[in-house]
Write a protein that holds these residues in place. Sequence first.
Motif, PDB file in Angstrom:
ATOM      1  N   GLU A   8       0.933  -1.218   0.087  1.00  0.00           N
ATOM      2  CA  GLU A   8       0.066   0.171   0.040  1.00  0.00           C
ATOM      3  C   GLU A   8       0.854   1.305  -0.230  1.00  0.00           C
ATOM      4  O   GLU A   8       1.994   1.236   0.877  1.00  0.00           O
ATOM      5  CB  GLU A   8      -0.894   0.062   1.193  1.00  0.00           C
ATOM      6  N   VAL A  41      -2.240  -2.784  -3.726  1.00  0.00           N
ATOM      7  CA  VAL A  41      -3.590  -3.033  -3.787  1.00  0.00           C
ATOM      8  C   VAL A  41      -4.558  -1.893  -3.254  1.00  0.00           C
ATOM      9  O   VAL A  41      -5.563  -1.998  -3.563  1.00  0.00           O
ATOM     10  CB  VAL A  41      -3.832  -4.320  -2.635  1.00  0.00           C
ATOM     11  N   ARG A  42      -3.650  -1.000  -2.882  1.00  0.00           N
ATOM     12  CA  ARG A  42      -4.296   0.352  -2.498  1.00  0.00           C
ATOM     13  C   ARG A  42      -3.327   1.352  -2.248  1.00  0.00           C
ATOM     14  O   ARG A  42      -2.311   1.332  -2.053  1.00  0.00           O
ATOM     15  CB  ARG A  42      -5.136   0.053  -1.072  1.00  0.00           C
ATOM     16  N   LYS A  63      -3.279  -5.440   6.168  1.00  0.00           N
ATOM     17  CA  LYS A  63      -3.844  -5.662   4.922  1.00  0.00           C
ATOM     18  C   LYS A  63      -2.600  -6.091   3.997  1.00  0.00           C
ATOM     19  O   LYS A  63      -2.680  -7.052   3.081  1.00  0.00           O
ATOM     20  CB  LYS A  63      -4.347  -4.486   4.251  1.00  0.00           C
TER      21      LYS A  63
ATOM     22  N   VAL B  46      -8.281   2.119  -5.365  1.00  0.00           N
ATOM     23  CA  VAL B  46      -8.462   0.466  -5.525  1.00  0.00           C
ATOM     24  C   VAL B  46      -8.431   0.407  -6.895  1.00  0.00           C
ATOM     25  O   VAL B  46      -8.653   1.051  -7.637  1.00  0.00           O
ATOM     26  CB  VAL B  46      -9.626   0.159  -4.554  1.00  0.00           C
ATOM     27  N   SER B  52     -11.719  -5.156  -3.061  1.00  0.00           N
ATOM     28  CA  SER B  52     -11.511  -3.786  -2.607  1.00  0.00           C
ATOM     29  C   SER B  52     -12.522  -2.735  -2.838  1.00  0.00           C
ATOM     30  O   SER B  52     -12.406  -1.906  -2.200  1.00  0.00           O
ATOM     31  CB  SER B  52     -10.147  -3.557  -3.901  1.00  0.00           C
TER      32      SER B  52
END
Lengths: 419, 419
Positions: A8, A41-42, A63, B46, B52
């Motif tokens: 992230e 992923v984010r 996460k 996302v 997500s």
Amino acid sequence: MYQAITAEIVSIGDELLYGQILDTNSKWISEELDRIGVRVVRKTTVGDDQASMLQAFSSAAQKVDIVLMTGGLGPTKDDLTKNVLSHFFGSELKLFPEALEDVRSLFESRGRALSATNRNQAYLPANCQYIKNAVGTAPGMWFEEKGSIWMSMPGVPHEMKYLMEKAVIPRLKDKFTLPVIYHKLIKTVGIGESWLSDIISDWERQLPSHIRLAYLPSLGEVKLRLTGFGTEQQQITSEVEEQIEGLLPLIAPYVYGFNTDSLASAIGHLLVQKRKTVALAESCSGGYISHLITGNAGSSEYFNGAVVPYHNAFKASILGVSEATLARKGAVSEETVQEMAKKVRLKFDADYGLSSSGIAGPGGGTASKPVGLVWIACDDGRTCHTRKLQLTQDRTVNIQLTAVAALNLLRETIIQKSE
Amino acid sequence: MYQAITAEIVSIGDELLYGQILDTNSKWISEELDRIGVRVVRKTTVGDDQASMLQAFSSAAQKVDIVLMTGGLGPTKDDLTKNVLSHFFGSELKLFPEALEDVRSLFESRGRALSATNRNQAYLPANCQYIKNAVGTAPGMWFEEKGSIWMSMPGVPHEMKYLMEKAVIPRLKDKFTLPVIYHKLIKTVGIGESWLSDIISDWERQLPSHIRLAYLPSLGEVKLRLTGFGTEQQQITSEVEEQIEGLLPLIAPYVYGFNTDSLASAIGHLLVQKRKTVALAESCSGGYISHLITGNAGSSEYFNGAVVPYHNAFKASILGVSEATLARKGAVSEETVQEMAKKVRLKFDADYGLSSSGIAGPGGGTASKPVGLVWIACDDGRTCHTRKLQLTQDRTVNIQLTAVAALNLLRETIIQKSE
């Protein structure tokens, strides 16, 4: 099945939330992580505010394997990151003598004494590994805590990049066994997303499930991204490349390049390959095409130069466009861009002359020549190809679309000429 | 105390996580929300991935009053947003005849029949309010659910902007009683963040707690942002302005403008005000300064034009720089930029001539003229001011820093000359 290593990116700064600066850092970090097979992923952006930062850190800890943070490390008092990290990890700030020495010698090398605010930058969370930032005063901080890797970097882009390249990427490669992903971008120009989609729908339907297609439209261009997931680099690479071989014949006229190619750099490659040169006469595009070309290293090999005759008088006096054409047809006309392309080609002794003239807006439009009307021309010494564009009401968009269309006209002219 | 109206921006798209496009949308949206007093407290990005997206929506629902989403609405199959939203709200997709009609007529106006993929764009979650997108095929969707406002917009910037301006901003102003915030940016050039901080530290210390200062450094510039929070517009505005009156005398030589002023637009205002004109001879900056100037509406009033004599031969043949100077001193030299500035001023009959010549890199450096060495000059008809810069190893950074330094030299020359 292989478990992906996830990351992230947390960008910190009120200025990002208020929209006062553009977050180019997280894009750049994403690209670098993607290249080594780490899956972002984010991305989260929070302000200079302890509660929001703590919430973002907690959420990330649950996460992902890797948390990369930028921002909030400058010498001025709105910078909080190191205090909040210290609190989050139950640590405390202490003086890192090595960090103090590094800041001091950076200042010395610039012939300056250490300022009071900069001295504080050597106080870091006791549980961090100090990472030297040789290009600025805000240090990097690496943590291995709560089952994840954490790296805090300054928000100044070239300092962040330095730390990523020198420390973060090599360390991540050491720490993790990274998966096998293969991406390829196919770059197209001159066709819209839905037309492209209709042309390639049969091909798209036959793609196996471990190869994914995405459409990435931008002004005047559409990129197709093919992503293959596998366990073995050689195999997934050749599978994706094989799919691309099936795709290319369907869309050949629109494909200008791959991956990091830009339209201007792809044209540069063509010109080098054919030992040809180009010169520009830019009116409404105002130097932007020249900037796109000269942004590429080595462009002096094929770019002879440009004239931006912004006032009409200079279209005649400097470029030599005939006063009669300007008077009879106006500056925004097929005849004028033809003369501009031809004259600039001769003036700079180039193989191709490329020109633009239009009403970029918001002012200057008339009933017969509205805002967004643009003429472009490309002269190859034998033929002068022209194109009329009717663009938008937005000046910035018009400048960009003019540049894309003009470069594409040049690209098509070079290719046709050599066929 | 007033309860701030809060917002989160959710950007959707694998291409953002992989770093293949830059998220300019969320910056733009942030600015618009800030202008009307909505406080953006988080931005989340996302991928095109149901889990997500659901997680981001759930987290936003608990936290903010307004959720603005971009991306994932195009006609191609990697676009998921409307399906996930429908699922999240326990709704289902249905055909909106008005949406179908709007897509069809958009296609007709472009002389095209509706494609199969575009027809699907008229199926929307049953619980949404359909918002017409007059500039593209992906519709806007407005929801009032779970105690928040939700708006989904396409990721294509000009379509998103259309929907924000036509629908979202007016609707938000109607729905909420918005707070009183006053921001002002003070834009400086030619001084680093920590030096600025040291100069203004006493002033900074006396700021009341409801007025906050932030430093926003970018290449060659530092912006200072002052933010006042209050209950009454007139009062907070005048409090902030009063603080700025105390600040300006401390940093006057570095301040070029405020708020949305860019260095180039601020110079444009100066030139208009003094009825002066400028012309450019850009070598290493390759058209970028010209682009920065012509990006501003009305620049034809003060910008006569530019020459980009990228090859040395054209510095002589087109600009008239003496062959002797080029041979004796080289293209990257004080003497050459002086001649370039003077000649281009005369050629374009301008009041100021501005020039650049340097080694942008990565190639072309020598021991005596390393990569990053740049000369700039500004000729005002009486004096020719020059400056030598030693910049970085990075081509893009060097082009940008050259432009900032050259524009600042022009700014100082204009101001000095008129004192």
